[in-house]
Design a protein around this motif. Structure first.
Motif, PDB file in Angstrom:
ATOM      1  N   CYS A 506     -65.374  16.407-131.415  1.00 51.21           N
ATOM      2  CA  CYS A 506     -65.304  16.989-130.076  1.00 51.21           C
ATOM      3  C   CYS A 506     -66.243  16.336-129.073  1.00 51.21           C
ATOM      4  O   CYS A 506     -66.135  16.579-127.886  1.00 51.21           O
ATOM      5  CB  CYS A 506     -65.566  18.492-130.150  1.00 51.21           C
ATOM      6  SG  CYS A 506     -64.201  19.345-130.951  1.00 51.21           S
ATOM      7  N   THR A 507     -67.156  15.518-129.520  1.00 54.54           N
ATOM      8  CA  THR A 507     -67.949  14.635-128.670  1.00 54.54           C
ATOM      9  C   THR A 507     -68.530  15.351-127.464  1.00 54.54           C
ATOM     10  O   THR A 507     -68.155  15.108-126.330  1.00 54.54           O
ATOM     11  CB  THR A 507     -67.106  13.426-128.211  1.00 54.54           C
ATOM     12  OG1 THR A 507     -66.335  12.939-129.303  1.00 54.54           O
ATOM     13  CG2 THR A 507     -68.001  12.302-127.708  1.00 54.54           C
ATOM     14  N   ASN A 699     -59.410  10.886-124.697  1.00 56.91           N
ATOM     15  CA  ASN A 699     -59.958  12.160-124.233  1.00 56.91           C
ATOM     16  C   ASN A 699     -61.074  11.872-123.237  1.00 56.91           C
ATOM     17  O   ASN A 699     -62.221  11.634-123.633  1.00 56.91           O
ATOM     18  CB  ASN A 699     -60.500  12.977-125.405  1.00 56.91           C
ATOM     19  CG  ASN A 699     -59.397  13.502-126.310  1.00 56.91           C
ATOM     20  OD1 ASN A 699     -59.283  13.091-127.448  1.00 56.91           O
ATOM     21  ND2 ASN A 699     -58.580  14.395-125.799  1.00 56.91           N
ATOM     22  N   LYS A 702     -64.077  13.846-123.592  1.00 52.01           N
ATOM     23  CA  LYS A 702     -64.951  13.576-124.730  1.00 52.01           C
ATOM     24  C   LYS A 702     -65.709  12.277-124.478  1.00 52.01           C
ATOM     25  O   LYS A 702     -66.848  12.267-124.057  1.00 52.01           O
ATOM     26  CB  LYS A 702     -64.132  13.492-126.024  1.00 52.01           C
ATOM     27  CG  LYS A 702     -63.466  14.807-126.420  1.00 52.01           C
ATOM     28  CD  LYS A 702     -62.740  14.668-127.751  1.00 52.01           C
ATOM     29  CE  LYS A 702     -62.053  15.960-128.142  1.00 52.01           C
ATOM     30  NZ  LYS A 702     -61.390  15.848-129.458  1.00 52.01           N
ATOM     31  N   HIS A 708     -66.380  19.896-120.972  1.00 49.21           N
ATOM     32  CA  HIS A 708     -65.412  20.736-121.668  1.00 49.21           C
ATOM     33  C   HIS A 708     -65.167  22.056-120.941  1.00 49.21           C
ATOM     34  O   HIS A 708     -64.104  22.652-121.096  1.00 49.21           O
ATOM     35  CB  HIS A 708     -65.890  21.023-123.090  1.00 49.21           C
ATOM     36  CG  HIS A 708     -65.682  19.883-124.034  1.00 49.21           C
ATOM     37  ND1 HIS A 708     -66.343  18.676-123.903  1.00 49.21           N
ATOM     38  CD2 HIS A 708     -64.899  19.746-125.125  1.00 49.21           C
ATOM     39  CE1 HIS A 708     -65.969  17.863-124.877  1.00 49.21           C
ATOM     40  NE2 HIS A 708     -65.102  18.487-125.633  1.00 49.21           N
TER      41      HIS A 708
END
Length: 951
Positions: A506-507, A699, A702, A708
């Motif tokens: 998920c970085t 992403n 990400k 997020h």
């Protein structure tokens, strides 16, 4: 006095704006890891045959000051006009208290998806408010916590109607009065899965006996407002379902869809305080009847209890269902628009029902005044009843009027060759109405703006029911109250501004302030997605330059910015592959090979494009079983369409066989989709387009620093090789032959300045260094935990950017579960790593390059202390059931209440890793998930429930 020259630049990103460890700390870490240098570590980790030969290079990295200056110069090339184009996008006023305290507040925008509910109670409450708001306005039983945009929500509603309807028909009816982008996205989604679409007039073209469902826009794209009750009754008589796309602002004055009998209602909450942003991000909504709640896609917030019996919020029902059900999933939606849903919900909390109604009334009255003036000028205005949108017949004068409006600072909507559409909004002022009249030739009009105007809403659809009745929508009128409420909710949460969030895959990396600043500039925020091309030169310059940089990074030839989430990127990528095969006459190719280690969204995505998923085994070391892959590719050779792989692998290593897997796929005439979720381990070191990939999604939320936001926004653009470029998603506004996958031409472009600023400020060299340090940080954690925990997968003794540690031995020896470990980390002041994925009973840890050695050590100290506590249980020094791990997380109530536990309060509340002064306190004890599923409550509980909990 003379100064010694220095190379240090105080605002240079190379000096650790994005990279946590200092050079000295890196040297210490390399000694622990057992590598001579950072370069030697990378050589040991990344296979030599995939390393890129040319460095990333697009000029010298910019300082923070120069980055903002450059973005300002480009932003100023966008012309900020008053856009009355409508079509689902409207001017809105973001209350400054929401702008400053939510959109610009890292406590809100750096939070992760609330999979750990105990440390997410603030955003969960805000999202529950969102669901309550949607249920009230639509008069339906249950709502989800947002979807990506209105068009994709309509497409989700169509497929949900097919699943839920008892009709055996394969046909879906779309009202021609839906917005064009909604129609086209539904068409894109329908074709691969065999849904036949009919677009037409519901009065003459809809045969309820021949469809499983129908969708209606309310109000219609040209302004029409009507009661659909009779049409919906006819659908129900034939076992078909009714979907309505409804404007929530209009619902303040209009009869609710649920009161007409609608089964599903979707729409956009953009005009609840979220800027247009050239198309996004905005939070869509979906609401439905209770009977269909288990078919609804996306996330649903529910109310449960914690271990003390207090009220606690959690995700309910569909929590990551695509990871559990894989190819049987009904949707691949993995991210939503949580941050934007929070903003929209706070808009409703701040204004309350009276404020929302007043705003809607003012919008309508302005539209009545505008219409009356145009009629006075002799123009034919339709419809006769409306909310905020009118259509004017102008004949051959269309071009002259449109140009005159632009000269007056206003964009109007071109409809066909002889009509003009006008949609008013919350920002409309009397001067705007007068400027529109002027464009139509009414320069000397006499009008009393204060005269009482008649409503032009049809009486049969006037709203009589109440909405927003819960106390939460009545107690925050004063700014002091709403400021404290927002702060109170933020303080309940653990976001990246407090501590490392070490979630594998998920970085969760730094969202630098300098990158965030431009997104609230009017030159980016106040632009309509369908504004004339010559007004958005700045946006196109940014998108083109960012696309060029992403092409260089990935090795691909072209980029599509349209997908507005990672899941949408997957879908767009496979849709592009499908379009390619079909254009070559290979419609029969419909098999997709997917390893068991792939992201759970991958098989769900393949199902959405009509592909049959064939699962490929993993070898013992976690790699793709190449023999099994080859065997299944040969077996399905004639029908093989694609394979979907993740690189580096989901197990956190660079597989040595990636080129071989790609070659096997190509040998059988198929295309390779490489999931870009782990791109943070590749930037500057390897390019997916050069190692065998034909398409990848990235992403941006990400690897490229878009926050997020508690579960969205996201961006998932796809890169393709040149042979796939003609088959990328198009858009009706761009006159493209290929259909769109999202509502706006460029997805959610107002957050692209974040990724662009990151690339400019880091430079190619900085991005490459960030990748190397991400790999160093992961290997450092793996090495420090060695001996206490087994790292399941390595290559040459190294991990990539993340590592999977095995907690199953703790379960075997001390009955300590992976959940116990996760909840105990909350006491230590951390968000848990990714739990039980891709291997049950494990933790997948990804520290990213942004974390300092201090924070990495704090986390490792916490993990080692947890192992020690498990050892104490195993050896009988701590009770097997009543212990710090089983009772975690501990709250202030535990600290000050009666204490009869066989361990100290200090051990409970201040374990290694926890701060003494700035400790994060979980607001609730461990949440009971089973209770929440058995007792499903998905809107705000009555006030007495809060009072009971307080007592």
């Amino acid at each position: 006095m003379t100064f010694k020259p220095t190379s240090y630049q105080p605002y240079d990103f190379a000096n650790r704006r994005h990279i946590g460890p200092s050079p000295a700390e890196m040297n210490d870490m390399l000694k622990v890891v057992g590598a001579d240098s950072l370069e030697s570590l990378i050589d040991e980790t990344v296979p030599v045959d995939i390393r890129q030969s040319e460095p990333l290079e697009w000029g010298e990295a910019l300082s923070e000051r120069d980055t903002l200056y450059h973005l300002r110069q480009v932003a100023d090339k966008n012309q900020v006009l008053t856009s009355l184009i409508g079509q689902g996008y409207y001017g809105t006023m973001t209350p400054p208290v929401i702008l400053r305290n939510i959109l610009e507040n890292p406590a809100w925008y750096t939070a992760y998806t609330p999979y750990q509910p105990e440390i997410s109670q603030g955003r969960l409450e805000a999202l529950l408010n969102f669901q309550t708001m949607v249920c009230d306005l639509t008069a339906l039983d249950i709502a989800n916590a947002s979807l990506l945009d209105e068009a994709t929500a309509a497409a989700e509603a169509m497929t949900m109607a097919q699943r839920s309807s008892k009709s055996k028909s394969k046909t879906f009816f779309i009202d021609e009065n839906c917005h064009a982008q909604n129609i086209e996205v539904m068409k894109t989604r329908a074709e691969p899965i065999g849904i036949e679409v009919i677009v037409g007039n519901p009065d003459t073209d809809l045969n309820a006996e021949e469809v499983f469902g129908a969708v209606f826009q309310y109000p219609g794209t040209y302004g029409h407002v009507r009661d659909f009750t009779a049409i919906i009754e006819a659908l129900h008589e034939n076992k078909a379902l009714a979907v309505m796309i409804a404007d929530p602002m209009a619902l303040a004055l209009l009869k609710a869809p649920g009161e007409m009998g609608a089964d599903i209602t979707v729409g956009s909450t953009q005009r609840f305080g979220v800027p247009m942003g050239f198309g996004g991000p905005h939070a869509a909504y979906m609401a439905t009847r209770d009977a269909y709640k288990r078919s609804m896609p996306g996330r649903i917030i529910g109310v449960s209890i914690d271990s003390r019996g207090n009220k606690a919020y959690r995700l309910s029902l569909q929590t990551r269902e695509q990871h559990i059900r894989r190819e049987k999933a009904t949707s691949n939606v993995c991210t939503a628009q949580a941050l934007l849903a929070v903003m929209a919900s706070m808009y409703a909390v701040f204004h309350g029902p009276d404020g929302i109604k007043a705003i809607a009334q003012i919008i309508h009255q302005h539209t009545v005044r505008l219409s009356a003036g145009l009629e006075k000028l002799g123009f034919k205005v339709e419809p006769s009843v409306f909310f905020d949108t009118i259509t004017v017949e102008v004949g051959a004068m269309q071009g002259v009027i449109l140009n005159a409006a632009v000269a007056n600072g206003i964009n109007l909507r071109k409809i066909g060759e002889d009509r003009i559409g006008i949609s008013l909004d919350e920002q409309t002022r009397p001067e705007v109405i007068e400027a529109v009249w002027s464009a139509f030739g009414g320069n000397n009009m006499v009008d009393d703006e204060h005269q009482e105007m008649d409503y032009r809403l049809p009486e049969d659809v006037a709203r009589t029911s109440e909405y927003l009745t819960h106390p939460i929508f009545h107690k925050n009128r004063a700014e002091q109250e709403i400021t404290r409420y927002i702060r109170k909710l933020a303080d309940r949460d653990l976001a990246l501004d407090r501590a490392m969030i070490p979630l594998g895959s998920c970085t969760m990396k730094l969202n630098a302030t300098v990158e965030m600043i431009p997104i609230t500039w009017p030159q980016f925020g106040d632009i309509h997605p369908f504004a004339p091309r010559n007004q958005v030169d700045g946006y196109y310059e940014m998108i083109d330059d960012l696309s060029d940089k992403l092409c260089q990074i990935t090795g691909y030839d072209a980029i599509s910015m349209q997908p507005n989430s990672g899941a949408q990127g997957e879908y767009a990528g496979l849709t592009t592959i499908r379009n390619y095969h079909n254009a070559r006459g290979d419609e029969h190719r419909n098999v997709c090979l997917i390893p068991t280690s792939a992201h759970g969204t991958n098989p769900a995505t393949a199902q959405m494009v009509g592909y049959k998923v064939v699962v490929v085994k993993s070898a013992e070391n976690g790699d793709i079983d190449v023999a099994d892959f080859r065997e299944k590719a040969e077996k399905h050779s004639e029908n093989l369409a694609a394979c979907m792989i993740t690189y580096p692998s989901t197990h956190g290593v660079f597989e040595e066989t990636v080129r071989e897997v790609c070659e096997i796929t190509h040998d059988h005439g198929a295309q390779v989709y490489i999931d870009g979720a782990n791109m943070n381990a590749m930037v500057g070191l390897a390019q997916p387009g050069k190692i065998g990939g034909d398409v990848s999604h990235l992403n941006l939320h990400k690897t490229f620093c878009i926050p997020h936001g508690g579960g969205g926004p996201g961006m998932g653009p796809i890169g393709v090789l040149s042979h796939l470029e003609p088959y990328l998603p198009g858009h009706p506004e761009l006159d493209a032959a290929v259909g769109p996958v999202s509502a706006a031409p460029f997805g959610s472009p107002s957050i692209l300045p974040i990724s662009w600023a990151y690339c400019l400020a880091m430079g190619g060299e900085g991005l490459t260094q960030a990748t190397k340090v991400a790999i160093l940080n992961a290997n450092y954690i793996a090495k420090r935990l060695e001996g206490a925990y087994e790292v399941l997968y390595t290559s040459n003794g190294r991990v990539a950017h993340e590592c999977i540690i095995d907690t199953r031995p703790l379960k075997d020896r001390a009955n300590v579960t992976v959940e116990d470990v996760a909840k105990r980390l909350i006491d230590c002041g951390f968000h848990a790593p990714t739990m039980s994925w891709p291997v049950a009973g494990t933790l997948m840890i990804e520290p990213t390059e942004s974390e300092t050695k201090f924070e990495l050590d704090r986390f490792c100290d916490a993990m080692l202390a947890i192992h020690s506590e498990a050892k104490d249980i195993e050896e009988g020094r701590i009770d097997a059931e009543n212990n710090p791990l089983k009772n975690a997380p501990h709250t202030v109530e535990d600290l000050v209440g009666e204490w009869e536990r066989p361990y100290s309060r200090e051990q409970a509340c201040y374990p290694p890793g926890a701060f003494r002064v700035d400790k994060y306190w979980s607001p609730v004890n461990r949440v009971d998930n089973s209770y929440g599923d058995r007792n499903l409550v998905c809107s705000c509980p009555p006030l007495e429930d809060y009072e009971d909990a307080a007592e």
